[in-house]
Design a protein around this motif. Structure first.
Motif, PDB file in Angstrom:
ATOM      1  N   SER A 137       0.796  -1.235   0.000  1.00 56.13           N
ATOM      2  CA  SER A 137       0.000   0.000   0.000  1.00 56.13           C
ATOM      3  C   SER A 137       0.825   1.280   0.000  1.00 56.13           C
ATOM      4  O   SER A 137       1.765   1.433   0.766  1.00 56.13           O
ATOM      5  N   HIS A 138       0.391   2.163  -0.871  1.00 51.51           N
ATOM      6  CA  HIS A 138       0.870   3.540  -0.929  1.00 51.51           C
ATOM      7  C   HIS A 138       0.722   4.147   0.467  1.00 51.51           C
ATOM      8  O   HIS A 138      -0.312   3.988   1.108  1.00 51.51           O
ATOM      9  N   GLY A 139       1.751   4.881   0.916  1.00 49.33           N
ATOM     10  CA  GLY A 139       1.664   5.494   2.253  1.00 49.33           C
ATOM     11  C   GLY A 139       2.442   6.783   2.314  1.00 49.33           C
ATOM     12  O   GLY A 139       3.103   7.067   3.308  1.00 49.33           O
ATOM     13  N   ALA A 140       2.368   7.576   1.243  1.00 43.77           N
ATOM     14  CA  ALA A 140       3.077   8.860   1.214  1.00 43.77           C
ATOM     15  C   ALA A 140       2.420   9.816   2.211  1.00 43.77           C
ATOM     16  O   ALA A 140       1.315   9.561   2.702  1.00 43.77           O
ATOM     17  N   THR A 141       3.089  10.954   2.495  1.00 40.41           N
ATOM     18  CA  THR A 141       2.562  11.862   3.514  1.00 40.41           C
ATOM     19  C   THR A 141       1.347  12.650   3.051  1.00 40.41           C
ATOM     20  O   THR A 141       0.754  13.384   3.842  1.00 40.41           O
ATOM     21  N   ASP A 142       0.953  12.515   1.790  1.00 38.88           N
ATOM     22  CA  ASP A 142      -0.283  13.197   1.374  1.00 38.88           C
ATOM     23  C   ASP A 142      -1.514  12.366   1.739  1.00 38.88           C
ATOM     24  O   ASP A 142      -2.644  12.809   1.523  1.00 38.88           O
ATOM     25  N   MET A 154       6.183   7.070   5.174  1.00 39.76           N
ATOM     26  CA  MET A 154       6.866   8.365   5.226  1.00 39.76           C
ATOM     27  C   MET A 154       6.317   9.031   6.469  1.00 39.76           C
ATOM     28  O   MET A 154       5.133   9.372   6.502  1.00 39.76           O
ATOM     29  N   PRO A 155       7.124   9.233   7.498  1.00 38.00           N
ATOM     30  CA  PRO A 155       6.564   9.839   8.710  1.00 38.00           C
ATOM     31  C   PRO A 155       5.983  11.225   8.429  1.00 38.00           C
ATOM     32  O   PRO A 155       6.535  11.987   7.639  1.00 38.00           O
ATOM     33  N   HIS A 156       4.855  11.542   9.075  1.00 39.61           N
ATOM     34  CA  HIS A 156       4.274  12.882   8.956  1.00 39.61           C
ATOM     35  C   HIS A 156       5.054  13.874   9.811  1.00 39.61           C
ATOM     36  O   HIS A 156       5.788  13.471  10.726  1.00 39.61           O
ATOM     37  N   ASN A 157       4.865  15.165   9.523  1.00 41.39           N
ATOM     38  CA  ASN A 157       5.549  16.161  10.354  1.00 41.39           C
ATOM     39  C   ASN A 157       4.870  16.230  11.735  1.00 41.39           C
ATOM     40  O   ASN A 157       3.797  15.662  11.955  1.00 41.39           O
ATOM     41  N   GLU A 158       5.527  16.949  12.639  1.00 51.19           N
ATOM     42  CA  GLU A 158       5.062  17.000  14.022  1.00 51.19           C
ATOM     43  C   GLU A 158       3.653  17.596  14.124  1.00 51.19           C
ATOM     44  O   GLU A 158       2.805  17.091  14.865  1.00 51.19           O
ATOM     45  N   VAL A 188      -2.237  17.033  15.230  1.00 49.86           N
ATOM     46  CA  VAL A 188      -3.645  17.177  14.825  1.00 49.86           C
ATOM     47  C   VAL A 188      -4.349  15.820  14.823  1.00 49.86           C
ATOM     48  O   VAL A 188      -5.531  15.724  15.130  1.00 49.86           O
ATOM     49  N   PHE A 189      -3.591  14.771  14.459  1.00 54.40           N
ATOM     50  CA  PHE A 189      -4.179  13.421  14.374  1.00 54.40           C
ATOM     51  C   PHE A 189      -3.502  12.483  15.393  1.00 54.40           C
ATOM     52  O   PHE A 189      -2.630  11.691  15.014  1.00 54.40           O
ATOM     53  N   PRO A 190      -3.900  12.540  16.671  1.00 55.90           N
ATOM     54  CA  PRO A 190      -3.300  11.604  17.643  1.00 55.90           C
ATOM     55  C   PRO A 190      -3.611  10.162  17.222  1.00 55.90           C
ATOM     56  O   PRO A 190      -4.729   9.878  16.764  1.00 55.90           O
ATOM     57  N   HIS A 191      -2.623   9.275  17.325  1.00 54.62           N
ATOM     58  CA  HIS A 191      -2.847   7.916  16.814  1.00 54.62           C
ATOM     59  C   HIS A 191      -2.216   6.835  17.683  1.00 54.62           C
ATOM     60  O   HIS A 191      -1.253   7.091  18.411  1.00 54.62           O
ATOM     61  N   ALA A 192      -2.762   5.632  17.543  1.00 54.42           N
ATOM     62  CA  ALA A 192      -2.293   4.486  18.331  1.00 54.42           C
ATOM     63  C   ALA A 192      -1.194   3.722  17.612  1.00 54.42           C
ATOM     64  O   ALA A 192      -0.533   2.877  18.217  1.00 54.42           O
ATOM     65  N   TYR A 193      -0.979   3.947  16.308  1.00 57.91           N
ATOM     66  CA  TYR A 193       0.043   3.155  15.593  1.00 57.91           C
ATOM     67  C   TYR A 193       1.441   3.602  15.987  1.00 57.91           C
ATOM     68  O   TYR A 193       1.658   4.717  16.438  1.00 57.91           O
TER      69      TYR A 193
END
Ligand code: CS2
Ligand code: MG
Length: 404
Positions: free
Chosen positions: A312-317, A342-346, A351-356
């Protein structure tokens, strides 16, 4: 569980994200990603104007019926705008169902097929030496699979390569589209040298990947695949524009380098000939652009019949909401291959708190009920939408508009 409200949230914590939030009479909320890089407001409008009025009052548990209703019921089927909007609804409904069940989403899909999800990192450099350094850096972070891209001699701006070392490559930019340069002959001469240098530098333990970003003709792609064979790539991605699946037959006849495609596909119909005729090894469709979990599952099941694996595609967009949902899918899907990371910026992570989480080259979606990603709407409101475009690509020699 009835849907009582549906809202579209657009924010730009560094780049634009479109998020659908469903509310229910049981007080649970579900989130879906609807981001389509460079065309965000088209999906937001499709959702707000056309889908949201259909959702209020529906039974949130009827995921399949809702998917069919939005897909078949529109008469106008497929396309990235429609399918990203349907994906957002579908993802939010799976999130709700899993929250209602008190389970992480992967449990509803059938449970974990593996302990953790292999991910690949990006390594980009202006030249071979910089890319080699960057691959070492990613390997030191723990990544076992790394996608390598390098600047091409004589080309000022090329896909995957940042203008300077301090910044990461960011294709979508505010203002009108930027232009990149292309020269196929230079690229075909240069790329095998990159992978030769990489194998000499890091050996054979790491998986190496490469993205051609749709720029070659079939016979050129066949040549590149052949030239890369000694370096045993995990895959060669998007070797040629994929509107014509027949092109892959020609590439396939000439090379054993594994082929991956699918980030711009939206339905199983795009994937069908490539999978059934065994012209690819990895199908790269992901949750947000291919109709959500419900439809991605159909694609993966078809692929499994032909030993085609997912990637799966997982780019930061793609927003963290898509990443979370994709990781649940990856943990379950029997014919899993790899997941792009690709890790997202801080700011995005806030904005999107996540469990992963990431650990030693692998990711895990976490055990929170649902897909485990939420949105901080108050924070999101501080980052208003900013129009941005992906670049276009022209042949350096004469300015002909080329595939990006
Ligand atoms: C790329 C993407 O991640 C990839 O493999 O091809 O960076 C692609 O260019 C963007 O997602 C376009 O929005
Ligand atoms: Mg790609």
């Amino acid at each position: 569980m009835k849907i009582t409200g549906a809202r579209v949230i657009v924010c730009c914590p560094g780049r634009n994200f479109v998020t659908l939030k469903l509310e229910t009479d049981e007080g649970l909320t579900g989130l879906g990603d609807a981001s389509l890089n460079g065309r965000e407001l088209a999906v937001a409008a499709y959702l707000t104007e056309h889908l949201v009025p259909l959702l209020v009052g529906r039974d949130a548990h009827r995921i399949e019926d809702t998917w069919q209703y939005l897909y078949k019921g529109a008469y106008w089927r497929r396309g990235p705008v429609t399918m990203s909007a349907i994906a957002a609804v579908d993802t939010a409904l799976w999130d709700l169902k899993a929250k209602a069940a008190g389970m992480p989403l992967y449990q509803l899909l059938g449970g974990a097929s593996r302990e953790r999800v292999l991910v690949y990192a990006h390594a980009n450099g202006r030249d071979i030496a910089e890319t080699v350094d960057e691959v070492h850096r990613q390997a030191a972070l723990g990544y076992r699979a790394i996608r390598a891209q390098s600047g091409v001699p004589g080309l000022a701006k090329v896909y995957g390569v940042a203008a300077d070392r301090e910044h990461s490559y960011e294709p979508a930019t505010p203002g009108l589209p930027k232009e990149e340069d292309w020269d196929t002959a230079q690229y075909l001469r240069h790329t095998p040298k990159l992978f030769e240098a990489l194998r000499n530098a890091i050996g054979w333990e790491h998986e190496l990947l490469h993205d051609v970003h749709h720029r070659l003709t079939p016979i050129e792609a066949a040549r590149l695949g052949k030239d890369l064979e000694p370096f045993r790539l995990f895959w060669m991605e998007d070797a040629t524009p994929a509107e014509n699946p027949e092109a892959f037959r020609l590439i396939r006849q000439h090379t054993t380098t594994p082929l991956a495609v699918g980030e711009v596909f939206n339905t199983v119909w795009d994937c069908k000939p490539l999978i059934e005729q065994q012209l690819i090894d990895f199908i790269r469709t992901t949750v947000v652009h291919a109709g959500g979990i419900t439809h991605l599952r159909r694609i993966a099941d078809l692929a499994a019949l032909y030993q085609v694996r997912t990637g799966s595609h997982g780019a930061t967009d793609l927003s963290p909401v898509c990443m979370g949902a994709a990781l649940h899918f990856d943990l379950w899907v029997p014919n899993f291959g790899i997941q792009e990371h690709m890790p997202h910026n801080e700011a995005t992570d806030e904005v999107f708190p996540h469990a992963y989480r990431f650990d030693g080259g692998f990711m895990h979606p976490g055990e929170a009920p649902g897909h485990g990603v939420e949105i901080d709407e108050r924070l999101a409101a501080k980052y208003p939408y900013q129009r941005a475009y992906l670049p276009v690509n022209r042949l350096q020699r004469d300015g002909t508009l080329w595939d990006w």
